[in-house]
Design a protein around this motif. Sequence first.
Motif, PDB file in Angstrom:
ATOM      1  N   GLN A   2     -20.865 -30.513  38.543  1.00  0.00           N
ATOM      2  CA  GLN A   2     -21.229 -30.827  39.685  1.00  0.00           C
ATOM      3  C   GLN A   2     -19.556 -31.695  40.689  1.00  0.00           C
ATOM      4  OE1 GLN A   2     -23.067 -29.316  41.367  1.00  0.00           O
ATOM      5  NE2 GLN A   2     -23.453 -28.752  39.833  1.00  0.00           N
ATOM      6  N   GLU A   3     -18.312 -31.959  39.624  1.00  0.00           N
ATOM      7  CA  GLU A   3     -17.633 -32.458  40.384  1.00  0.00           C
ATOM      8  C   GLU A   3     -16.594 -32.287  40.047  1.00  0.00           C
ATOM      9  OE1 GLU A   3     -18.149 -35.264  42.003  1.00  0.00           O
ATOM     10  OE2 GLU A   3     -20.256 -36.147  41.586  1.00  0.00           O
ATOM     11  N   ALA A   4     -15.672 -32.943  40.205  1.00  0.00           N
ATOM     12  CA  ALA A   4     -13.850 -32.011  40.371  1.00  0.00           C
ATOM     13  C   ALA A   4     -13.961 -30.062  39.221  1.00  0.00           C
ATOM     14  CB  ALA A   4     -12.859 -32.441  39.814  1.00  0.00           C
ATOM     15  N   SER A   5     -14.451 -29.833  38.497  1.00  0.00           N
ATOM     16  CA  SER A   5     -14.566 -28.952  37.947  1.00  0.00           C
ATOM     17  C   SER A   5     -15.227 -27.825  38.347  1.00  0.00           C
ATOM     18  CB  SER A   5     -14.869 -28.879  36.156  1.00  0.00           C
ATOM     19  OG  SER A   5     -14.769 -30.492  35.535  1.00  0.00           O
ATOM     20  N   TRP A   6     -16.362 -28.569  39.949  1.00  0.00           N
ATOM     21  CA  TRP A   6     -16.927 -27.490  39.897  1.00  0.00           C
ATOM     22  C   TRP A   6     -16.174 -26.665  40.820  1.00  0.00           C
ATOM     23  CZ3 TRP A   6     -18.646 -27.784  44.786  1.00  0.00           C
ATOM     24  CH2 TRP A   6     -19.481 -26.939  45.564  1.00  0.00           C
ATOM     25  N   ALA A   7     -15.367 -27.761  41.788  1.00  0.00           N
ATOM     26  CA  ALA A   7     -14.222 -27.298  43.053  1.00  0.00           C
ATOM     27  C   ALA A   7     -13.070 -26.906  42.839  1.00  0.00           C
ATOM     28  CB  ALA A   7     -13.825 -28.920  43.319  1.00  0.00           C
ATOM     29  N   ALA A   8     -13.211 -26.725  41.525  1.00  0.00           N
ATOM     30  CA  ALA A   8     -11.292 -25.985  41.361  1.00  0.00           C
ATOM     31  C   ALA A   8     -11.411 -24.425  41.760  1.00  0.00           C
ATOM     32  CB  ALA A   8     -11.308 -26.361  39.950  1.00  0.00           C
ATOM     33  N   ALA A   9      -9.721 -24.621  41.757  1.00  0.00           N
ATOM     34  CA  ALA A   9      -9.765 -22.960  42.236  1.00  0.00           C
ATOM     35  C   ALA A   9      -9.846 -22.145  41.120  1.00  0.00           C
ATOM     36  CB  ALA A   9      -8.580 -22.907  42.798  1.00  0.00           C
ATOM     37  N   GLY A  10      -9.435 -22.965  40.004  1.00  0.00           N
ATOM     38  CA  GLY A  10      -9.391 -21.821  39.263  1.00  0.00           C
ATOM     39  C   GLY A  10      -8.285 -21.278  38.188  1.00  0.00           C
ATOM     40  N   MET A  11      -6.807 -21.787  39.400  1.00  0.00           N
ATOM     41  CA  MET A  11      -5.141 -21.162  38.607  1.00  0.00           C
ATOM     42  C   MET A  11      -5.288 -21.681  37.498  1.00  0.00           C
ATOM     43  SD  MET A  11      -3.161 -21.692  41.837  1.00  0.00           S
ATOM     44  CE  MET A  11      -3.589 -22.991  42.295  1.00  0.00           C
ATOM     45  N   LEU A  12      -4.683 -20.794  36.350  1.00  0.00           N
ATOM     46  CA  LEU A  12      -4.039 -21.127  34.848  1.00  0.00           C
ATOM     47  C   LEU A  12      -3.161 -20.791  34.794  1.00  0.00           C
ATOM     48  CD1 LEU A  12      -7.342 -19.673  32.772  1.00  0.00           C
ATOM     49  CD2 LEU A  12      -6.338 -22.028  34.082  1.00  0.00           C
ATOM     50  N   SER A  13      -1.845 -22.051  35.602  1.00  0.00           N
ATOM     51  CA  SER A  13      -0.580 -22.038  35.987  1.00  0.00           C
ATOM     52  C   SER A  13       0.278 -23.091  35.549  1.00  0.00           C
ATOM     53  CB  SER A  13      -0.370 -22.079  37.994  1.00  0.00           C
ATOM     54  OG  SER A  13       0.546 -22.979  37.584  1.00  0.00           O
ATOM     55  N   PRO A  14       0.635 -22.917  34.022  1.00  0.00           N
ATOM     56  CA  PRO A  14       1.365 -24.397  33.658  1.00  0.00           C
ATOM     57  C   PRO A  14       2.536 -24.709  34.297  1.00  0.00           C
ATOM     58  CG  PRO A  14       2.112 -22.041  31.960  1.00  0.00           C
ATOM     59  CD  PRO A  14       1.139 -21.419  33.369  1.00  0.00           C
ATOM     60  N   ALA A  15       3.035 -24.128  35.045  1.00  0.00           N
ATOM     61  CA  ALA A  15       4.247 -24.285  36.361  1.00  0.00           C
ATOM     62  C   ALA A  15       3.788 -25.864  36.636  1.00  0.00           C
ATOM     63  CB  ALA A  15       4.640 -23.766  37.030  1.00  0.00           C
ATOM     64  N   PRO A  16       4.880 -26.757  36.207  1.00  0.00           N
ATOM     65  CA  PRO A  16       4.744 -28.432  37.436  1.00  0.00           C
ATOM     66  C   PRO A  16       4.812 -27.870  38.685  1.00  0.00           C
ATOM     67  CG  PRO A  16       7.456 -27.385  36.451  1.00  0.00           C
ATOM     68  CD  PRO A  16       6.604 -26.371  36.510  1.00  0.00           C
ATOM     69  N   ASP A  17       4.017 -28.993  39.447  1.00  0.00           N
ATOM     70  CA  ASP A  17       4.329 -28.652  40.696  1.00  0.00           C
ATOM     71  C   ASP A  17       4.791 -29.386  41.571  1.00  0.00           C
ATOM     72  OD1 ASP A  17       2.600 -31.144  40.415  1.00  0.00           O
ATOM     73  OD2 ASP A  17       0.761 -29.536  41.678  1.00  0.00           O
ATOM     74  N   CYS A  18       5.591 -30.275  40.430  1.00  0.00           N
ATOM     75  CA  CYS A  18       6.707 -31.631  40.900  1.00  0.00           C
ATOM     76  C   CYS A  18       7.370 -31.977  39.965  1.00  0.00           C
ATOM     77  CB  CYS A  18       5.853 -33.099  41.833  1.00  0.00           C
ATOM     78  SG  CYS A  18       4.577 -34.273  40.853  1.00  0.00           S
ATOM     79  N   PRO A  19       8.609 -32.974  40.356  1.00  0.00           N
ATOM     80  CA  PRO A  19       8.930 -33.130  39.230  1.00  0.00           C
ATOM     81  C   PRO A  19       7.951 -34.786  37.638  1.00  0.00           C
ATOM     82  CG  PRO A  19      10.334 -33.267  40.871  1.00  0.00           C
ATOM     83  CD  PRO A  19       9.350 -33.126  41.429  1.00  0.00           C
ATOM     84  N   ALA A  20       7.768 -34.739  38.702  1.00  0.00           N
ATOM     85  CA  ALA A  20       6.473 -36.071  37.753  1.00  0.00           C
ATOM     86  C   ALA A  20       5.375 -35.042  36.330  1.00  0.00           C
ATOM     87  CB  ALA A  20       5.792 -37.184  38.469  1.00  0.00           C
ATOM     88  N   ALA A  21       5.233 -34.148  37.143  1.00  0.00           N
ATOM     89  CA  ALA A  21       4.104 -33.096  36.199  1.00  0.00           C
ATOM     90  C   ALA A  21       5.632 -32.220  35.119  1.00  0.00           C
ATOM     91  CB  ALA A  21       3.497 -32.003  37.063  1.00  0.00           C
ATOM     92  N   ILE A  22       6.826 -32.226  35.066  1.00  0.00           N
ATOM     93  CA  ILE A  22       7.423 -31.953  33.662  1.00  0.00           C
ATOM     94  C   ILE A  22       6.723 -31.648  32.743  1.00  0.00           C
ATOM     95  CG2 ILE A  22       9.760 -31.673  33.124  1.00  0.00           C
ATOM     96  CD1 ILE A  22      10.559 -31.208  35.566  1.00  0.00           C
ATOM     97  N   PRO A  23       6.699 -33.399  31.770  1.00  0.00           N
ATOM     98  CA  PRO A  23       6.108 -33.642  30.930  1.00  0.00           C
ATOM     99  C   PRO A  23       4.617 -32.450  30.270  1.00  0.00           C
ATOM    100  CG  PRO A  23       6.780 -35.983  32.617  1.00  0.00           C
ATOM    101  CD  PRO A  23       6.460 -34.299  32.666  1.00  0.00           C
ATOM    102  N   LEU A  24       4.407 -32.133  31.545  1.00  0.00           N
ATOM    103  CA  LEU A  24       2.825 -31.669  30.618  1.00  0.00           C
ATOM    104  C   LEU A  24       3.006 -30.518  30.641  1.00  0.00           C
ATOM    105  CD1 LEU A  24       0.019 -32.477  30.766  1.00  0.00           C
ATOM    106  CD2 LEU A  24      -0.062 -32.032  33.504  1.00  0.00           C
TER     107      LEU A  24
END
Length: 381
Positions: free
Chosen positions: A39-61
Amino acid sequence: MKTFDVVIVGGGIIGGSIAFDLARRNLRVAVLDRRELMQEASWAAAGMLSPAPDCPAAIPLVPLGRASLELYPKFVEAVEDASGQSTGYRMGGAIEAIFRGDAERELSTLVALHHGLGLACEPLPLDEAMKMEPALGRDARVAAFLPDECSIEPRKLSSAVFAAAASKGATLRPGAEVVSLAFDKKKCAGVKTFGGEIFHAGQVVLAAGCWSSQVPDAAPYAPTFPVRGQMAALRHCGTPIGYVLRSEDGYLVPRGLESPQTIVVGSTIEHAGYEKLVTSGGIEKILAAANELVPELAKAEIIETWCGLRPGTPDQLPILGPADVDGLVFATGHYRNGILLAPATAKLVGEWITERRIFIDWEPFSPLRFTGASVDRSATA
Ligand SMILES: Cc1cc2nc3c(=O)[nH]c(=O)nc-3n(C[C@H](O)[C@H](O)[C@H](O)COP(=O)(O)OP(=O)(O)OC[C@H]3O[C@@H](n4cnc5c(N)ncnc54)[C@H](O)[C@@H]3O)c2cc1C
């Protein structure tokens, strides 16, 4: 007193996917959630499956995101087979449009960044973009196509994942709030709930989303916090939208192609504590971005608004892997990527618990990066 091989704290997509993986490996697994499951974040999500980083900090991911995206088709097949439920998984790609600034330069940077990270992304001439997505706003200055991106319906996925886990024998316990970890000497040996119930386990997996930091003894490893995201769903009767569409200000995700089409639009990124509130300013912002991407959406009926709390972390990376005490594993802090990362997280935790091996380096995500020194855990619950 209950005894399991593994007790998972948190019944979101992360806890559910790990439970399904472990139950398929014939382990006795229990998932405990303080409320209803999913019922929490997982219920609220949009569901995009995008491995692109949305900021430099996310590059290691990115490597983990790419690996998870590759696991998705088999993950969906296994979940749908075991549950008999659909997950709304769709391949086909995403279009990113840029409406402002030095658009040509932004586009070259976007394409170069993707290529540098091994992600497919090609400039899309605007006339091509309009052919692929006739409803796209005419004010877009440039566009790019990301052919490998997919989408899924998180509410359907979560429901199917828990049904799949239960079909393999996992015990699901909504309404069981974990108030402390239980230690046997220096080993984590289970959890205690608000009602005083003790669940003994060989391994405890902490997957309590943004609340992970509130579980005593877990906080030093998992300094998670909530990052609110507001969303809306629209009933669209105009030109069908075929792709996930993104701009610098927001995104929209079509659910299926039949008319009238449900279009999910998002999202805000707000540091507003644990308060789940949909605000007029938040909805105004996401609708403005959606209407710019597809002007026809200005005529669409708003059928639902909601918000969820993403599990943020200080360095915007997830918290994955064993603690420095036996029997305690973390799988939390997935921030904006938990739906994408669910298959890889489940595989990592499942293989580590059963075989002590990992298929991809998870060292950058270790919970020990926050602790510095080990914490005294000699007390028992
Ligand atoms: C608006 C929005 C849009 C998003 N869009 C995307 C997207 O497009 N793609 C993507 O990949 N990700 C997206 N995300 C991120 C994604 O939703 C999260 O990363 C993911 O859902 C986290 O899953 P989780 O299982 O860790 O946490 P949650 O789903 O929050 O689950 C944690 C569970 O733990 C339970 N819990 C907490 N404390 C305790 C306790 N003490 N005892 C027992 N249970 C407890 C909670 O009740 C909850 O059910 C989005 C998130 C939001 C909010």
